[in-house]
Design an enzyme around this catalytic site. Structure first.
Site, PDB file in Angstrom:
ATOM      1  CD  GLU A  55       0.348 -54.248 -62.931  1.00  0.00           C
ATOM      2  OE1 GLU A  55      -0.227 -54.940 -61.669  1.00  0.00           O
ATOM      3  OE2 GLU A  55       1.329 -54.543 -63.257  1.00  0.00           O
ATOM      4  CG  PHE A  80      -2.075 -51.714 -60.717  1.00  0.00           C
ATOM      5  CD1 PHE A  80      -1.186 -50.256 -60.243  1.00  0.00           C
ATOM      6  CD2 PHE A  80      -2.661 -52.718 -59.541  1.00  0.00           C
ATOM      7  CE1 PHE A  80      -0.960 -50.649 -58.517  1.00  0.00           C
ATOM      8  CE2 PHE A  80      -2.926 -52.666 -59.367  1.00  0.00           C
ATOM      9  CZ  PHE A  80      -2.540 -52.231 -57.902  1.00  0.00           C
TER      10      PHE A  80
END
Length: 307
Positions: A55, A80
């Site tokens: 990410e 996330f």
């Protein structure tokens, strides 16, 4: 009433927007099937980038793309966001780069994946960042309006989407930073956002049956916030209740509280997740567990009015 998950509308909206604007690119962190960015990938594979379970890298790549005149939309699960928060803060918001974040599966209605995956802090994290616009659409139509608006805003934008299908309402006038009056009323006001609108409407019906006249406001934009509308209805009704599928710390409730701070003449109560993590379960059962079903909301409001 027809239902569609807001995350599905997000993916479909990106695909439609991509046909209108060739600068739109989409990045995902190995979750395109769930975030629904697969809809964009199917039509524009050359403008879709699967960054894998990385990410932070995804956000940095998007930041670089934005400096080349592209308009990147980054997607993953809302929980996330924490993995890439440093990059969102320092790599995108600090230089005010034109990057959009469409993070899905927010709130306890994610369901069986449990508290480790149920983001209840994402609005707080995004709202505190300077220059970040924050959207929490209530249905598929509103999500499409948020996606279009995000592409037109010059700067970082967060769009919160949910896993659970929710009712599709008739399109309403949409303006960034402006709340919507869904029902005028005199006795109290419920201010809500996101897919909790369905349950707010259920609570309103119960309150009407009890002889009360509740107002209902929907805030698709958490930041910038429509403080004037919130203040008007606080003073008009005398009883303010905020409702969200998010922690009562840092989300819609605190946006409203900040708007009303220093003024009196009304009561104020936040209804949401009370400083506790979620847990695994069916979405409907979790809403009841955390006091967020229509009847429970109505009960809280009645208690607040009568106290």
């Amino acid at each position: 009433m027809e239902k569609k998950a807001v995350r599905v509308a997000y993916g479909e909206s990106l695909a439609r927007l991509g046909a209108q604007n060739e600068k739109i690119v989409v990045l995902d962190a190995d979750l395109a099937q769930a975030t629904m960015t697969k809809e964009f990938k199917a039509v524009f594979p050359e403008r879709f980038y699967d960054c894998g379970i990385a990410e932070a890298d995804m956000v940095d790549i998007a930041a670089g793309m934005s400096t080349m005149g592209l308009i990147p939309f980054c997607s993953t699960f809302a929980v996330f966001a924490g993995r890439s928060y440093d990059q969102i803060r320092n790599g995108v918001c600090y230089p005010h780069f034109n990057v959009k974040f469409g993070f899905s599966h927010a709130g306890i209605t994610l369901g069986e994946d449990g508290g480790s995956h149920q983001a209840i802090e994402d609005l707080a994290l995004m709202r505190v960042l300077p220059g970040m616009t924050v959207f929490a659409p209530s249905d598929a139509n509103e999500c499409e309006q948020c996606v279009k608006a995000a592409a037109e805003i010059n700067g970082p934008v967060y769009i919160r989407t949910a896993r659970l299908p929710s009712p599709i309402y008739d399109p309403r006038p949409f303006e960034v930073g402006k709340g919507q009056v869904l029902r005028d009323g005199q006795d109290c006001v419920i201010m809500t956002c996101g897919i909790m609108l369905e349950h707010a409407l259920a609570a309103v019906e119960i309150l009407k049956q009890q002889g009360y006249d509740p107002a209902l406001l929907n805030f698709h934009t958490i930041k910038p916030f429509d403080s004037a509308l919130a203040m008007h209805y606080a003073q008009k009704t005398g009883h303010v209740f905020t409702l969200e599928e998010h922690s009562v710390i840092g989300g819609l409730g605190d946006a409203v509280a900040g708007s009303l701070c220093g003024n009196g003449g009304f009561t104020f109560e936040k209804i949401g997740i009370n400083d506790i993590f979620g847990q695994s379960g069916k979405p409907a059962d979790l809403l009841v567990e955390y006091g967020l079903s229509g009847p429970q909301i109505a009960e809280r409001v009645l208690h607040g009015i009568q106290s």
